[in-house]
Each structure stands twice: as structure tokens, then as C-alpha cells.
Scaffold this motif. Structure first.
Motif, PDB file in Angstrom:
ATOM      1  N   ILE A   1       0.363  -1.012  -0.021  1.00 58.62           N
ATOM      2  CA  ILE A   1       0.082  -0.209  -0.128  1.00 58.62           C
ATOM      3  C   ILE A   1       0.739   1.350  -0.146  1.00 58.62           C
ATOM      4  O   ILE A   1       0.954   2.364  -0.155  1.00 58.62           O
ATOM      5  N   VAL A   2       2.385   1.331   0.520  1.00 61.48           N
ATOM      6  CA  VAL A   2       2.404   2.488   1.105  1.00 61.48           C
ATOM      7  C   VAL A   2       3.530   2.880  -0.483  1.00 61.48           C
ATOM      8  O   VAL A   2       3.580   3.687  -0.858  1.00 61.48           O
ATOM      9  N   GLU A   3       4.442   1.664  -0.377  1.00 61.45           N
ATOM     10  CA  GLU A   3       4.637   1.288  -2.343  1.00 61.45           C
ATOM     11  C   GLU A   3       3.776   1.874  -3.526  1.00 61.45           C
ATOM     12  O   GLU A   3       3.771   2.542  -4.361  1.00 61.45           O
ATOM     13  N   LYS A   4       2.583   1.717  -3.892  1.00 61.07           N
ATOM     14  CA  LYS A   4       1.078   2.007  -4.779  1.00 61.07           C
ATOM     15  C   LYS A   4       0.660   3.599  -4.280  1.00 61.07           C
ATOM     16  O   LYS A   4       1.097   4.265  -4.719  1.00 61.07           O
ATOM     17  N   ILE A   5       0.537   3.770  -2.859  1.00 62.40           N
ATOM     18  CA  ILE A   5       0.374   4.923  -2.664  1.00 62.40           C
ATOM     19  C   ILE A   5       1.734   6.017  -3.204  1.00 62.40           C
ATOM     20  O   ILE A   5       1.965   7.049  -3.748  1.00 62.40           O
ATOM     21  N   GLY A   6       2.643   5.968  -2.949  1.00 65.34           N
ATOM     22  CA  GLY A   6       4.195   6.455  -2.729  1.00 65.34           C
ATOM     23  C   GLY A   6       4.509   6.790  -4.226  1.00 65.34           C
ATOM     24  O   GLY A   6       4.605   7.625  -5.273  1.00 65.34           O
ATOM     25  N   ASN A   7       4.340   6.115  -5.647  1.00 68.12           N
ATOM     26  CA  ASN A   7       3.707   5.324  -6.843  1.00 68.12           C
ATOM     27  C   ASN A   7       3.279   6.009  -7.751  1.00 68.12           C
ATOM     28  O   ASN A   7       3.364   6.423  -8.908  1.00 68.12           O
ATOM     29  N   PHE A   8       1.702   6.675  -6.998  1.00 68.25           N
ATOM     30  CA  PHE A   8       1.822   7.714  -7.665  1.00 68.25           C
ATOM     31  C   PHE A   8       1.958   8.872  -8.068  1.00 68.25           C
ATOM     32  O   PHE A   8       1.841  10.292  -8.939  1.00 68.25           O
TER      33      PHE A   8
ATOM     34  N   ALA B   1      18.570   3.015  -8.478  1.00 70.18           N
ATOM     35  CA  ALA B   1      17.790   1.983  -8.278  1.00 70.18           C
ATOM     36  C   ALA B   1      17.043   2.561  -9.953  1.00 70.18           C
ATOM     37  O   ALA B   1      16.422   1.156 -10.094  1.00 70.18           O
ATOM     38  N   LEU B   2      16.633   3.251 -10.397  1.00 74.07           N
ATOM     39  CA  LEU B   2      15.624   3.149 -11.871  1.00 74.07           C
ATOM     40  C   LEU B   2      17.159   2.152 -13.008  1.00 74.07           C
ATOM     41  O   LEU B   2      16.449   1.830 -14.324  1.00 74.07           O
ATOM     42  N   LYS B   3      18.545   2.321 -12.550  1.00 72.12           N
ATOM     43  CA  LYS B   3      19.366   1.576 -14.030  1.00 72.12           C
ATOM     44  C   LYS B   3      18.777   0.131 -13.962  1.00 72.12           C
ATOM     45  O   LYS B   3      18.797  -0.355 -14.788  1.00 72.12           O
ATOM     46  N   TYR B   4      18.496  -0.463 -12.455  1.00 74.15           N
ATOM     47  CA  TYR B   4      18.336  -1.402 -12.662  1.00 74.15           C
ATOM     48  C   TYR B   4      16.600  -1.212 -12.470  1.00 74.15           C
ATOM     49  O   TYR B   4      15.523  -3.323 -12.889  1.00 74.15           O
ATOM     50  N   LYS B   5      15.351  -0.823 -12.045  1.00 77.39           N
ATOM     51  CA  LYS B   5      13.873  -1.220 -11.702  1.00 77.39           C
ATOM     52  C   LYS B   5      13.718   0.058 -12.895  1.00 77.39           C
ATOM     53  O   LYS B   5      13.421   1.596 -12.176  1.00 77.39           O
ATOM     54  N   LYS B   6      12.999   0.443 -13.975  1.00 78.41           N
ATOM     55  CA  LYS B   6      13.140   1.148 -14.597  1.00 78.41           C
ATOM     56  C   LYS B   6      11.562   2.208 -13.945  1.00 78.41           C
ATOM     57  O   LYS B   6      11.250   3.893 -14.147  1.00 78.41           O
ATOM     58  N   ASP B   7      10.103   1.216 -13.196  1.00 82.77           N
ATOM     59  CA  ASP B   7       9.831   1.996 -12.219  1.00 82.77           C
ATOM     60  C   ASP B   7       9.954   2.988 -11.498  1.00 82.77           C
ATOM     61  O   ASP B   7       8.720   2.698 -10.637  1.00 82.77           O
ATOM     62  N   THR B   8      11.083   2.987 -10.469  1.00 81.66           N
ATOM     63  CA  THR B   8      11.212   3.035  -9.114  1.00 81.66           C
ATOM     64  C   THR B   8      10.793   4.297  -8.606  1.00 81.66           C
ATOM     65  O   THR B   8      10.714   5.364  -9.493  1.00 81.66           O
ATOM     66  N   GLY B   9      10.015   5.355  -7.770  1.00 80.08           N
ATOM     67  CA  GLY B   9       9.616   5.927  -7.839  1.00 80.08           C
ATOM     68  C   GLY B   9       9.958   6.226  -6.070  1.00 80.08           C
ATOM     69  O   GLY B   9      10.415   5.245  -5.564  1.00 80.08           O
ATOM     70  N   ILE B  10       9.751   7.089  -5.018  1.00 77.92           N
ATOM     71  CA  ILE B  10       9.710   7.689  -3.850  1.00 77.92           C
ATOM     72  C   ILE B  10       9.100   6.145  -3.386  1.00 77.92           C
ATOM     73  O   ILE B  10       9.725   6.305  -2.057  1.00 77.92           O
ATOM     74  N   GLY B  11       7.997   6.070  -3.626  1.00 77.56           N
ATOM     75  CA  GLY B  11       7.217   5.053  -3.060  1.00 77.56           C
ATOM     76  C   GLY B  11       8.214   4.015  -2.667  1.00 77.56           C
ATOM     77  O   GLY B  11       8.050   3.153  -2.258  1.00 77.56           O
ATOM     78  N   THR B  12       8.778   3.674  -3.726  1.00 80.36           N
ATOM     79  CA  THR B  12       9.359   2.618  -3.729  1.00 80.36           C
ATOM     80  C   THR B  12      10.815   2.197  -2.839  1.00 80.36           C
ATOM     81  O   THR B  12      10.435   1.361  -1.708  1.00 80.36           O
ATOM     82  N   ILE B  13      10.954   3.547  -2.289  1.00 75.72           N
ATOM     83  CA  ILE B  13      12.769   3.003  -1.793  1.00 75.72           C
ATOM     84  C   ILE B  13      11.359   3.600  -0.760  1.00 75.72           C
ATOM     85  O   ILE B  13      12.449   3.275   0.188  1.00 75.72           O
ATOM     86  N   ILE B  14      10.439   4.257  -0.261  1.00 77.28           N
ATOM     87  CA  ILE B  14      10.285   3.991   1.356  1.00 77.28           C
ATOM     88  C   ILE B  14       9.774   3.632   2.461  1.00 77.28           C
ATOM     89  O   ILE B  14       9.917   2.971   3.126  1.00 77.28           O
ATOM     90  N   SER B  15       8.944   2.287   0.795  1.00 74.96           N
ATOM     91  CA  SER B  15       8.199   1.563   0.797  1.00 74.96           C
ATOM     92  C   SER B  15       9.322   0.402   1.698  1.00 74.96           C
ATOM     93  O   SER B  15       9.297  -0.515   2.740  1.00 74.96           O
ATOM     94  N   MET B  16      10.589   0.324   1.131  1.00 77.92           N
ATOM     95  CA  MET B  16      11.992  -0.501   0.881  1.00 77.92           C
ATOM     96  C   MET B  16      12.242  -0.427   2.023  1.00 77.92           C
ATOM     97  O   MET B  16      12.815  -1.038   2.756  1.00 77.92           O
ATOM     98  N   MET B  17      12.142   0.889   2.640  1.00 76.10           N
ATOM     99  CA  MET B  17      14.162   1.505   3.717  1.00 76.10           C
ATOM    100  C   MET B  17      13.076   1.403   5.013  1.00 76.10           C
ATOM    101  O   MET B  17      13.531   1.442   6.329  1.00 76.10           O
ATOM    102  N   LEU B  18      11.289   1.495   4.659  1.00 78.15           N
ATOM    103  CA  LEU B  18      10.327   1.795   5.635  1.00 78.15           C
ATOM    104  C   LEU B  18      10.835   0.248   7.063  1.00 78.15           C
ATOM    105  O   LEU B  18      11.115   0.253   8.392  1.00 78.15           O
ATOM    106  N   PRO B  19      10.837  -0.330   6.517  1.00 68.71           N
ATOM    107  CA  PRO B  19      10.979  -1.660   7.757  1.00 68.71           C
ATOM    108  C   PRO B  19      12.347  -1.492   8.373  1.00 68.71           C
ATOM    109  O   PRO B  19      12.530  -1.919  10.556  1.00 68.71           O
TER     110      PRO B  19
END
Length: 509
Positions: free
Chosen positions: A11-18, A454-472
Motif C-alpha cells: 500500500i505504501v509503495e502504491k500510494i508513493g508511486n502515484f 535504483a532506476l538503472k535496475y528497475k525503470k518504474d522505481t519511484g519515491i514510494g518504492t524507496i520509502i516502502s523498501m526502507m520503512l522496515p
């Protein structure tokens, strides 16, 4: 890997990637900052400056003509003075030489064939923790390398980025040795403590014991978060070229080139050691003979450039990848092409951070949060935890450790000293909060670098991707590190550093 559940992090990633493109997110934040500063200025919001009670800190209207002139005349300076800019470009020049020559690929293949794969995550995080001795190096060197290492292992490169980022930034204050952070913060804490006790001195070693043990705690927590939460959630990263390269052993020529390149690194490091070893070395701090605050650490990116460029050149010459000096220059030039997106993002990020500082909104928020803490009358242990949490929240607004502490320590330190805490303990608690949320604030200066890698490996990476990944990581570090401090102080009653008291009595003044 198939996901069967839609988790909170999804959910965090989906919201963030908007959110829009990483560059555009900074543009929208700038517009929001301009409008909010105008509204706050209209209502004349202000707060007393803790450093000078006779002055008020007022919110500056960024939509005024004066602010417009300041921005227009400072636009270039904001960008060129952006802290990561020069460091990133210089480091990447050396890294691209080592990468283009094939040195990195051969080194990684050798390590993969000889090292247990399960310890790679732990090594990456631990190296990240140690790298904060050298300031920015962990951000500009280790994070791209970690992605490359995970990629070469057939693992998800974003998991490598997350592991490295968690060590470099989430555990920023933890280290086995005394670093520049200790020197800067202890000086600020001393000034704040002298408001209550004019003779109080906080040494650079004030938190050394606690931070040494914290290094192992953060490494272990980061390892389990990566292995059990982050990487399983990211799923399988497939790349046939990587899988094929893992099956190939080094050719005799590659082995020869690799050994000579590694030998060049050893010789280079020996030369540096001989240069900084003498107590009277010009590369040491001339005031006390230590490496803290020394010309060597201040110029560390210079040495990092050659640390990568030298073995890259040696490897390229032996394998005939570099047949002339033009080949080396072309390798550097090719690497800079990949930095174009970084530069675009950095430009807008630099303007946002400059405007945020000019508006005084961050300072206003920080001081108001500190004053709120003063109104609480609760248990000592719980108060210390609340202080850590408030420091963590303030860090989301003012991400520079020294800037935040310079602004808030004149309130926090005297207040908590009067409540019985020692300045050394207060500083240790602050460092936990400050470090734990570095990895989830959108105002972090090095976020553009993390996104670009991150964009070099996953083209659709956004702020939400990074935050959701680092939140844990952020949550685990905040809870685990706070628990360690609580046990350290209120159960085992251990000093946080050599000769550092845990509690303070006003009767001592």
C-alpha cells in the motif's frame, strides 16, 4: 515469486508511486513550500531563537520579491554548492574506469565463486556502517557497488541498495571508531551543556562504547530485515546474462590482471598508511595529531578516486581493454553519460533544500517540537524514548545531523540536564533518532543518488518504492536501538563512553 497477500508495504509503495517522476516531485514540493511559507508569513508565525532569547525566528515569505531575487541570483550557487554534487561526480569518474575495464566484474565473480553467499548481506551492511567515518563515501561508492554485487549474485539489486543504504544512512552514527560525527556533535553538545554548567566539556569519545556495540546491533537487524522482509517482498530478479556469468570461471589472463590490480590496491593502501602513520604527518589533524578532522579525511574522495581508478587502469592495460590513454578518458566519459539523470534530479533537489532553509519552516517545526517535550512530566526512561522519537520526527524536516542539533540542542540539552540526564547520554539518544529516519525522509540530500541507482535496475522505481523498501529498516532500527539504550542505561547502568556519566545533578554546578 508470486505474492498472495497485499501487504501494508504494498500500500505504501502504491500510494508513493502515484507521485510523479523523482525530478518532478521536487518541483511540486517547491511549489508547496512557496505557498505554505506565504500563508505562515501572513499569520506572522514565529518562535524564540534558542540560541539568542532576544531574537525571534519568523517564517519567511518565499513568494515575496526579495525571495524571488534571492532565488534567481542564487540558483547556480544552490546547485554547485549542493553537497553530494562534486563528491558524486569525482567518485564516479574512478568507478567508471574500474567498471569499464572489467575489474569489477572479475572481482565480483571471484568473490562469488569463493565466498558463502549468505554473508554478502551482512558484509554490505557492516561496510556501510564503517563507511560513515569517511563522510559521503558510503553513499556514492558502496550503494552502487552493493546493487552490482546483488545483481551479479542473481539476487534483486534493489535489495542490495536497501542493505547498503540501511548501513550507510540508517546506522549513520554507529561505528567502531571515533568519526567526524563525534567531533562535530560533541562540540555542539558542549556549548549547549554550558548553558547549565559553564565548565562542562563533552569529549569526542563521549559515545564511543555505546556506538561500538550499536554497530553490531544495526548490522544484525539490517541483515534480518533484508533477508526476511525486503528481498522476499521484492521477488526474484531475473537476468540471464548474470546467471550465465556466474557459471564462468576467470580466464588465465583475467586472473593475472585481477591479481595485479589487487596488488596495485595493496601498494596504494600501504603508501597511504605510511603517509598518515607518523604522529606529525601533515595529513593528520595538526591540533591533536588524530585523523578526526584531518586533511586526509577531508580529502577522502581524492583517495577514493584513485582507489578505484588505479586497479581499473592496471586491469584494463593487462587485459588490453585500455590500449591508450584515450581509452581511459572514453571510459570516464561513458560513465558520465549515465549521470545525466542524477544531475537533473540534483538540480531541483538543491533548490528545494535551499528554499526550505531560507523559509525557516524547518527550524520553526523543530523548535516547536522541542518545546512540546518540555511540557511532559513522565518517567525518565519513557521520556528518553520520547526524546528519541521526537528527534526522529524532526529529522524528517531537518535531515542534517549537525544543523538539527545546533538548532535544538540549546533547548534539549539544558532541559534534560535539569531533569537529571547527562549531556553525553542526551547526545547518544539524539543520534539514534537522527540516524533511524534518514532513510525515509524525502528531503535527504542523497536521495537522488539512491533513486538514480535504483532506476538503472528497475525503470518504474519511484519515491514510494524507496520509502516502502526502507520503512522496515527504519522501524526496526528505531525500536531495537532505543531498546538497547534503555537496557544500557536503566538495566545495566553502563557508561556510553570513556568516563562519561549517565546522569547529571544540578548540585554539581
Amino acid at each position: 515469486m508470486t505474492k498472495n497477500k497485499f501487504s501494508f508495504l504494498d500500500i505504501v509503495e502504491k500510494i508513493g508511486n502515484f507521485l510523479p517522476h523523482p525530478a518532478m516531485i521536487f518541483v511540486w514540493l517547491i511549489l508547496a513550500l512557496l505557498i505554505s511559507s506565504s500563508i505562515c508569513s501572513y499569520f506572522e508565525l514565529s518562535v524564540i531563537d534558542p540560541r539568542d532569547k532576544s531574537k525571534e525566528i519568523v517564517i519567511i515569505n518565499l513568494l515575496s520579491m526579495e525571495s524571488f531575487i534571492r532565488l534567481s541570483t542564487s540558483l547556480v550557487k544552490n546547485f554547485t554548492d549542493f553537497p553530494p554534487l562534486g563528491t558524486v561526480l569525482i567518485a564516479m569518474l574512478g568507478i567508471t574506469v574500474a567498471e569499464a575495464s572489467g575489474f569489477f566484474g572479475s572481482l565480483i565473480r571471484m568473490l562469488i565463486l569463493n565466498a558463502p553467499k549468505k554473508i554478502v548481506t551482512l558484509i554490505v551492511i557492516f561496510v556501510g556502517l564503517i563507511s560513515n567515518v569517511a563522510s559521503d563515501v558510503g553513499f556514492v561508492v558502496l550503494i552502487p557497488l552493493a546493487a552490482m554485487i546483488f545483481h551479479s549474485l542473481g539476487r534483486h539489486p534493489l535489495a542490495g541498495i536497501a542493505a547498503a543504504f540501511s548501513g550507510v544512512s540508517g546506522g549513520f552514527s554507529a561505528n567502531l571508531v571515533i568519526s567526524t560525527t563525534d567531533s562535530i556533535l560533541s562540540g555542539i553538545t558542549t556549548k549547549a551543556a554550558q548553558i547549565i554548567d559553564p565548565n562542562y566539556i563533552v569529549g569526542v569519545e563521549a559515545n564511543w562504547y555505546f556506538m561500538c556495540i550499536s554497530t553490531f546491533l544495526i548490522a544484525i537487524l539490517g541483515y534480518f530485515i533484508t533477508e526476511k522482509i525486503v528481498e522476499p517482498r521484492l521477488g526474484t530478479y531475473t537476468n540471464k546474462e548474470v546467471e550465465k556469468s556466474l557459471e564462468q570461471s576467470l580466464s588465465p589472463l583475467e586472473k593475472k590482471a585481477l591479481y595485479l590490480a589487487l596488488l596495485s590496491i595493496i601498494i596504494y593502501l600501504i603508501c597511504i598508511f605510511l603517509a598518515i602513520f607518523p604522529a606529525d604527518s601533515a595529513l593528520r589533524n595538526q591540533s591533536n595529531g588524530s585523523l578526526v578532522g584531518s586533511p586526509f579525511l577531508k580529502a577522502i574522495i581524492f583517495y577514493i578516486f584513485f582507489f578505484f581508478a588505479i586497479p581499473g587502469i592496471v586491469y584494463g592495460i593487462v587485459t588490453k581493454k585500455f590500449i591508450s590513454s584515450d581509452s581511459i578518458i572514453n571510459a570516464m566519459s561513458g560513465g558520465m553519460k549515465d549521470m545525466s539523470m542524477v544531475l537533473v534530479i540534483m538540480f531541483f533537489a538543491a533548490q528545494l533544500i535551499a528554499l526550505f532553509s531560507w523559509s525557516n519552516i524547518g527550524v520553526f517545526t523543530a523548535i516547536k517540537g522541542a518545546l512540546f517535550l518540555e511540557s511532559l512530566h513522565i518517567d525518565k526512561g519513557l521520556l528518553l524514548i520520547i526524546f528519541i522519537l521526537i528527534s526522529a520526527c524532526i529529522n524528517l524536516m531537518v535531515s542534517s545531523a549537525s544543523a538539527q542539533w545546533a538548532l535544538t540542542s540549546p533547548i534539549f540539552v539544558p532541559m534534560l540536564m535539569l531533569l537529571g540526564y547527562s549531556p553525553e547520554l542526551i547526545q547518544a539518544a539524539y543520534r539514534i533518532g537522527d540516524s533511524s529516519t534518514n532513510i525515509i525522509t524525502p528531503l535527504f540530500a542523497y536521495l537522488p543518488i539512491i533513486l538514480s541507482v535504483a532506476l538503472k535496475y528497475k525503470k518504474d522505481t519511484g519515491i514510494g518504492t524507496i520509502i516502502s523498501m526502507m520503512l522496515p529498516y527504519s522501524i526496526a532500527f528505531l525500536i531495537g536501538w532505543s531498546a538497547l539504550l534503555y537496557l544500557w542505561v536503566f538495566v545495566f547502568n553502563l557508561p556510553v563512553g570513556p568516563g562519561a556519566a549517565l546522569f547529571y545533578s544540578i548540585d554539581n554546578t
